[in-house]
Design a protein around this motif. Structure first.
Motif, PDB file in Angstrom:
ATOM      1  N   ASP A 142     -28.525  -9.376   7.968  1.00  0.00           N
ATOM      2  CA  ASP A 142     -27.351 -10.224   8.162  1.00  0.00           C
ATOM      3  C   ASP A 142     -27.399 -10.805   9.570  1.00  0.00           C
ATOM      4  O   ASP A 142     -27.318 -10.080  10.568  1.00  0.00           O
ATOM      5  CB  ASP A 142     -26.084  -9.384   7.971  1.00  0.00           C
ATOM      6  N   ARG A 143     -27.532 -12.123   9.664  1.00  0.00           N
ATOM      7  CA  ARG A 143     -27.601 -12.803  10.948  1.00  0.00           C
ATOM      8  C   ARG A 143     -26.322 -13.564  11.289  1.00  0.00           C
ATOM      9  O   ARG A 143     -26.341 -14.520  12.074  1.00  0.00           O
ATOM     10  CB  ARG A 143     -28.792 -13.765  10.970  1.00  0.00           C
ATOM     11  N   GLY A 144     -25.219 -13.165  10.698  1.00  0.00           N
ATOM     12  CA  GLY A 144     -23.939 -13.793  11.023  1.00  0.00           C
ATOM     13  C   GLY A 144     -23.615 -14.951  10.115  1.00  0.00           C
ATOM     14  O   GLY A 144     -22.826 -14.823   9.186  1.00  0.00           O
ATOM     15  N   ASP A 145     -24.239 -16.108  10.365  1.00  0.00           N
ATOM     16  CA  ASP A 145     -23.966 -17.284   9.536  1.00  0.00           C
ATOM     17  C   ASP A 145     -25.032 -17.493   8.466  1.00  0.00           C
ATOM     18  O   ASP A 145     -24.990 -18.468   7.723  1.00  0.00           O
ATOM     19  CB  ASP A 145     -23.840 -18.542  10.401  1.00  0.00           C
ATOM     20  N   HIS A 146     -26.006 -16.584   8.388  1.00  0.00           N
ATOM     21  CA  HIS A 146     -27.030 -16.687   7.351  1.00  0.00           C
ATOM     22  C   HIS A 146     -27.695 -15.321   7.163  1.00  0.00           C
ATOM     23  O   HIS A 146     -27.425 -14.377   7.911  1.00  0.00           O
ATOM     24  CB  HIS A 146     -28.077 -17.749   7.704  1.00  0.00           C
ATOM     25  N   SER A 163     -28.340 -19.282   3.359  1.00  0.00           N
ATOM     26  CA  SER A 163     -26.905 -19.079   3.570  1.00  0.00           C
ATOM     27  C   SER A 163     -26.358 -17.984   2.656  1.00  0.00           C
ATOM     28  O   SER A 163     -25.441 -17.256   3.034  1.00  0.00           O
ATOM     29  CB  SER A 163     -26.148 -20.387   3.311  1.00  0.00           C
ATOM     30  N   HIS A 164     -26.917 -17.892   1.452  1.00  0.00           N
ATOM     31  CA  HIS A 164     -26.494 -16.882   0.487  1.00  0.00           C
ATOM     32  C   HIS A 164     -27.719 -16.297  -0.203  1.00  0.00           C
ATOM     33  O   HIS A 164     -28.677 -17.013  -0.483  1.00  0.00           O
ATOM     34  CB  HIS A 164     -25.562 -17.481  -0.568  1.00  0.00           C
ATOM     35  N   ASP A 326     -19.756 -10.745   4.329  1.00  0.00           N
ATOM     36  CA  ASP A 326     -18.889 -11.928   4.451  1.00  0.00           C
ATOM     37  C   ASP A 326     -19.274 -13.002   3.434  1.00  0.00           C
ATOM     38  O   ASP A 326     -19.434 -14.179   3.757  1.00  0.00           O
ATOM     39  CB  ASP A 326     -18.945 -12.492   5.874  1.00  0.00           C
ATOM     40  N   LYS A 328     -22.033 -13.448   1.762  1.00  0.00           N
ATOM     41  CA  LYS A 328     -23.397 -14.000   1.840  1.00  0.00           C
ATOM     42  C   LYS A 328     -24.368 -13.264   0.921  1.00  0.00           C
ATOM     43  O   LYS A 328     -25.441 -13.772   0.598  1.00  0.00           O
ATOM     44  CB  LYS A 328     -23.920 -13.951   3.277  1.00  0.00           C
ATOM     45  N   GLN A 365     -16.813 -24.898   1.773  1.00  0.00           N
ATOM     46  CA  GLN A 365     -17.593 -25.042   2.990  1.00  0.00           C
ATOM     47  C   GLN A 365     -18.272 -26.403   3.116  1.00  0.00           C
ATOM     48  O   GLN A 365     -18.948 -26.678   4.097  1.00  0.00           O
ATOM     49  CB  GLN A 365     -18.654 -23.932   3.044  1.00  0.00           C
TER      50      GLN A 365
END
Length: 538
Positions: A142-146, A163-164, A326, A328, A365
């Motif tokens: 998990d890199r936060g936004d991706h 992204s997902h 979150d 993803k 989004q």
């Protein structure tokens, strides 16, 4: 960076890819094997046709998603041969007992050419470079936004981002083969371990013969062997009439270790077993065999060891339907389905669930390109209804988590009576209130909308998305309670009785009526206000 990375090119992964392709999202399907299909595996017969050594049947009456997809893809099917006597061999040195008027596969159908025709047809709807074989995922981070994905490709490590990520794999297998960073929570890990992999410890055989002699003798080809020396436990007619391919299929009765020990002599043992069941020698022209316990991308160590499942019936643990990291990371294999878990229908159910969620998130989004549904040619009310439906589609995770929180609070406060009833009703009432707020925010054009007997004409479309949602939440609650250690000391809550579930559904129905009345009332008020405004401007 991809919008969506799908891990696993079985039915679920391919069906999901087909769905999200329509939404304009960038995606790829990654498969560890050198073929697509997962637990669908069809081997060609000597005269053509196909012999299924994995999933092979579907039931249109009870599996509407499979039936609809087969029709959409234009595939042809035929009924599983089930007419005639069934044989039961109880003792190794005795003749098989004949049982008439018994239908073992009532309503089952198979595809001409084998079930591989289904996955091949789905794959043809996707771009040529969308499926990437020989890509085994080893790590997700998990890199936060991706999400960062690490693959093993031709012995070398390769890193990609998305992204997902949707894991369309058996839960036990992904738990054993993928490193997660951060690690999954303990409850999710237990749910993964508790999801027994369908077919994982099984082996299947198909034996080609020159003619369907059993039919000539008034037999269906179906048989059971229940004595201790059984090689095949279940036998069935595996013929494909479209190509004059005649065969008997069967499931091995030997456990994985014994199958491995006797692997060299299995064809001879199988032929002997068929002779014992049907009487006399059986002309075995070719024997096709698949041991799923030897498939590293299907069978986990837990499955090989015969660890029992926490699942009840064909309903999976609802924790496997939660979105993680979150929203993803998703579990999307057949074993995560609300109903028909483990079957092809379950795989399609899982694909539909994840597809709906991704579509709604993409709209929110701004990831999705315009599709036919979103086209500006649609009127404002239709667009608003689409947005509302997609909002409803992503609420199940939130409702279920709200239910769990309320249930935990009830346990902590030493509440003893009607724990489930109070928790689920409060969670449902809260989501209905949120739905009213979301409806208020949508810019409906109501001035010209018809009203009949006090009901605004948009109400049927507003009701429609909640049907699946309410049933899904109820299924999730029942399955969760049955696997909850905390509720094991509360028998009435641990396994909900039919009467208790009926009471809960009556409460939900009452809350549902209140929601519909409130929604209708608010829209009528807005309509009246718009009409007054138009008259004032005239």
């Amino acid at each position: 960076m991809l919008d969506v990375a799908i891990i696993g090119a079985g039915v679920s992964g391919l069906a999901l890819a087909k769905r999200i392709q329509k939404r304009g999202l960038s995606f790829a399907v990654f498969e560890a094997r050198d073929r697509i299909g997962g637990r669908i595996f069809t081997t060609p017969g000597r005269s053509g046709g196909g012999l299924d050594l994995g999933a092979g049947w579907y039931w249109p009456e009870t599996q509407p998603l499979v039936a609809a997809l087969i029709e959409e893809l234009g595939l042809s099917s035929y009924a599983q041969h089930d007419a005639g006597g069934v044989l039961h061999l109880r003792e190794a040195d005795k003749k098989a007992e004949r049982i008439d008027d018994q239908r073992l596969y009532d309503g089952a159908r198979r595809l001409h050419g084998g079930m591989a025709a289904l996955v091949n047809a789905i794959a043809k709807t996707l771009p040529a470079d969308a499926i990437r074989l020989n890509h085994r995922v080893t790590r997700l981070c998990d890199r936060g936004d991706h999400v960062e994905l690490t693959f093993l490709v031709d012995g070398k490590s390769s890193v990609m981002t998305a992204s997902h990520v949707i894991l369309s794999l058996p839960p036990r297998l992904l738990r054993e083969t993928i490193e997660f960073s951060p690690s999954l929570d303990e409850a999710t890990d237990r749910a993964l371990l508790g999801a027994e992999t369908w077919m994982a410890a099984q082996a299947k055989v198909a034996v080609e013969v020159s003619a369907p002699f059993w039919r000539e003798n008034g037999l269906s080809g179906s048989a059971y062997v229940t004595h201790e020396q059984a090689i095949l436990g279940e036998i069935f007619d595996a013929s494909d009439p479209s190509t004059q391919l005649f065969a008997l299929g069967g499931f091995m009765a030997l456990d994985p270790q014994l199958r491995e020990n006797f692997s060299v002599g299995l064809p001879l043992l199988i032929a002997s077993q068929l002779g014992s069941v049907f009487g006399g020698d059986v002309d075995c022209q070719a024997t096709h065999y698949k041991d799923w316990a030897q498939e590293p991308f299907t069978c986990s160590a837990a499955d090989r060891m015969g660890e029992t499942s926490d699942q009840t019936g064909d309903v999976a643990n609802p924790l496997l339907r939660r979105a993680l990291w979150d929203k993803k990371l998703y579990f999307g294999g057949s074993e995560t389905a609300v109903r028909n878990a483990g079957y092809i229908e379950g795989a399609l159910d899982a694909a539909r669930r994840v597809g709906r969620t991704l579509t709604a998130l993409a709209d929110k989004q701004g990831l999705a390109s315009r599709t036919e549904e979103d086209d500006a040619s649609k009127d404002l009310n239709e667009t608003c209804l689409i947005r509302f439906g997609r909002w409803v589609d992503v609420q199940s995770d939130g409702i279920f988590e709200d239910y769990r929180r309320r249930l935990t609070r009830g346990l902590a406060s030493q509440q003893r009576d009607s724990l489930t009833q109070h928790a689920i009703l409060s969670a449902i009432e809260d989501i209905f209130q949120q739905a009213l707020t979301f409806l208020d925010s949508l810019p409906f054009d109501l001035a010209a909308t018809k009203v009949e007997r006090g009901r605004i004409a948009l109400m049927p479309q507003i009701q429609q998305p909640f049907g699946d949602l309410i049933q899904t939440i109820m299924d999730d609650v029942v399955a969760f309670n049955q696997t909850s250690c905390a509720l094991s000391n509360f028998p009435d809550e641990h396994r909900l009785s039919r009467e208790y579930k009926s009471v809960i559904m009556q409460d939900i129905a009452g809350a549902w009526r209140e929601f519909l009345l409130s929604a209708n009332g608010r829209l009528l008020e807005r309509k009246n206000a718009e009409c007054v405004g138009e008259n004032a401007n005239d």
